[in-house]
Write an enzyme that holds these catalytic residues in place. Structure first.
Site, PDB file in Angstrom:
ATOM      1  N   TYR A  61      46.615 -12.381 -38.609  1.00 31.62           N
ATOM      2  CA  TYR A  61      47.370 -13.630 -38.526  1.00 31.62           C
ATOM      3  C   TYR A  61      48.729 -13.400 -39.176  1.00 31.62           C
ATOM      4  CZ  TYR A  61      48.157 -18.719 -38.585  1.00 31.62           C
ATOM      5  OH  TYR A  61      48.657 -19.973 -38.365  1.00 31.62           O
ATOM      6  N   ASP A 114      40.313 -23.508 -32.666  1.00 33.73           N
ATOM      7  CA  ASP A 114      40.804 -23.578 -34.047  1.00 33.73           C
ATOM      8  C   ASP A 114      40.230 -24.782 -34.799  1.00 33.73           C
ATOM      9  OD1 ASP A 114      42.190 -22.511 -36.254  1.00 33.73           O
ATOM     10  OD2 ASP A 114      43.821 -23.937 -35.972  1.00 33.73           O
ATOM     11  N   ASN A 142      45.564 -27.703 -41.925  1.00 36.85           N
ATOM     12  CA  ASN A 142      47.007 -27.732 -42.238  1.00 36.85           C
ATOM     13  C   ASN A 142      47.893 -28.278 -41.137  1.00 36.85           C
ATOM     14  OD1 ASN A 142      46.699 -26.475 -44.852  1.00 36.85           O
ATOM     15  ND2 ASN A 142      46.271 -24.586 -43.760  1.00 36.85           N
TER      16      ASN A 142
HETATM   17  C1  0GY Z   1      44.014 -21.176 -38.529  1.00 34.21           C
HETATM   18  C2  0GY Z   1      45.349 -21.506 -39.042  1.00 34.21           C
HETATM   19  C3  0GY Z   1      45.638 -21.793 -40.326  1.00 34.21           C
HETATM   20  C4  0GY Z   1      44.762 -21.625 -41.438  1.00 34.21           C
HETATM   21  C5  0GY Z   1      43.912 -20.613 -41.634  1.00 34.21           C
HETATM   22  O1  0GY Z   1      42.290 -19.468 -42.815  1.00 34.21           O
HETATM   23  C6  0GY Z   1      43.100 -20.385 -42.833  1.00 34.21           C
HETATM   24  O2  0GY Z   1      43.261 -21.106 -43.819  1.00 34.21           O
HETATM   25  O3  0GY Z   1      43.730 -19.702 -40.714  1.00 34.21           O
HETATM   26  C7  0GY Z   1      46.988 -22.300 -40.609  1.00 34.21           C
HETATM   27  O4  0GY Z   1      47.146 -23.034 -41.592  1.00 34.21           O
HETATM   28  O5  0GY Z   1      47.921 -21.970 -39.836  1.00 34.21           O
HETATM   29  O6  0GY Z   1      43.832 -20.207 -37.819  1.00 34.21           O
HETATM   30  O7  0GY Z   1      43.109 -21.912 -38.833  1.00 34.21           O
END
Ligand code: 0GY
Length: 311
Positions: free
Chosen positions: A159, A258, A263
């Site tokens: 990511y 997702d 967030n």
């Molecule tokens: C997603 C995106 C987000 C968060 C996370 O693991 C996470 O906290 O991936 C984001 O805030 O962009 O893939 O869930």
């Protein structure tokens, strides 16, 4: 239910009553990117987390799966649980073979711990380079993790923000396992789809063993969601980027909801409408079958009957 964890102020909870999609998913469709959050009283959130979500446990995830007509899930460890994978592993276990997991591990993880995660249904680890979510990890540590997971045949879910690809691509390209990029590599969708930034991303995918998740139009969009009646086209600015990835790499794209959408600050998507968005980005039946069934099955359930999990 009261919880000892109060969500981050302004936290948007997942959609309480998603619509039933008009688009019928093919039998055996996989939601290849979703999470579970807690519940915090059972699976406490990590002390080092950068946000506290609303609880969103496995029962709610499986109810959504069935409501949407999804057959299987890939549950990706969320940063709010740090490297404690118990909520994710518990959900994978409870799925009865209908979920796989992506874990977060530390560089000192033992081979025995990795074997246990593998037996539990984990098929990869996640490297997160988004600093609003996690502190940057030394690349030497990540390289060590990659070397440890390679013998298991796992992959790495990565990511990153699109703007960070130039700095990261050398390192990512040197890792000894396949990569799966979250959320289309997070392009800036106000830039042209045939401009240099997205071209660089496509070159990176083309030149390596890289898969791409066509997830999170709601996170990437600037033009926004569909109108409340659901009839106007949704996320139109993301569509050319997703279509391009499907056209160039039909055998290496994945789709995911997702859920529960951490967030988000301005709108929470209706997951039914996210399913209805799929034919906008994968326009032929063949593209849809690859995106939703063949590709994720090859990566997460190799050798299993593609349509083994019935709806
Ligand atoms: C997603 C995106 C987000 C968060 C996370 O693991 C996470 O906290 O991936 C984001 O805030 O962009 O893939 O869930």
């Amino acid at each position: 239910m009261s919880s000892r964890f109060a969500p981050t102020p302004g936290w948007l909870g997942y959609h309480p009553a998603p619509s039933r999609p008009a688009f019928t998913l093919p039998a055996g469709a996989v939601d290849a990117h979703c999470h579970v959050f807690g519940p915090g009283d059972v699976f406490p959130y990590a002390p080092e987390r950068k946000y506290t979500p609303c609880d969103a446990g496995k029962e709610q995830l499986f109810a959504l799966r069935d409501h949407l007509g999804v057959a299987r899930n890939v549950i990706v460890q969320a940063t709010c649980h740090g490297a404690d994978n118990s909520a994710m592993v518990d959900a994978v276990h409870a799925s009865g073979g209908r979920a796989r997991g992506i874990a977060t591990v530390r560089p000192d993880v033992s081979d025995q711990q990795l074997r246990e995660l593998d037996a539990a249904g984990v098929r990869g680890v996640r490297f997160n380079f988004v600093t609003r979510l996690v502190d940057a990890a030394p690349k030497d540590d990540l390289a060590l993790i990659a070397a440890k997971i390679a013998p298991l045949g796992w992959h790495i879910v990565v990511y990153f923000e699109g703007a960070d690809l130039p700095e990261l691509e050398g390192f990512l390209g040197s890792l000894p396992v396949p990569l799966v990029v979250d959320h289309l590599g997070r392009p800036d969708v106000t830039r042209p789809v045939d401009g240099p930034e997205f071209a660089r991303f496509l070159r990176f995918v083309d030149g390596h063993d890289v898969w791409v998740k066509l997830s999170c139009p709601e996170r990437l969009t600037v033009t926004g969601p569909p109108a409340l009646d659901g009839r106007s086209p949704a996320y139109v600015d993301v569509v050319p980027f997703a279509r391009r990835a499907v056209r160039e790499f039909p055998d290496r794209v994945l789709w995911g909801t997702d859920w529960p959408h951490p967030n988000l600050i301005d709108h929470m998507p209706d997951d039914g409408l996210l399913v209805d968005h799929i034919p906008e980005i994968a326009v032929t039946g063949e593209q849809q079958r690859k995106l939703l069934v063949d590709n994720p099955m090859r990566l997460y359930w190799p050798g299993e009957d593609l349509r083994g999990a019935t709806l």
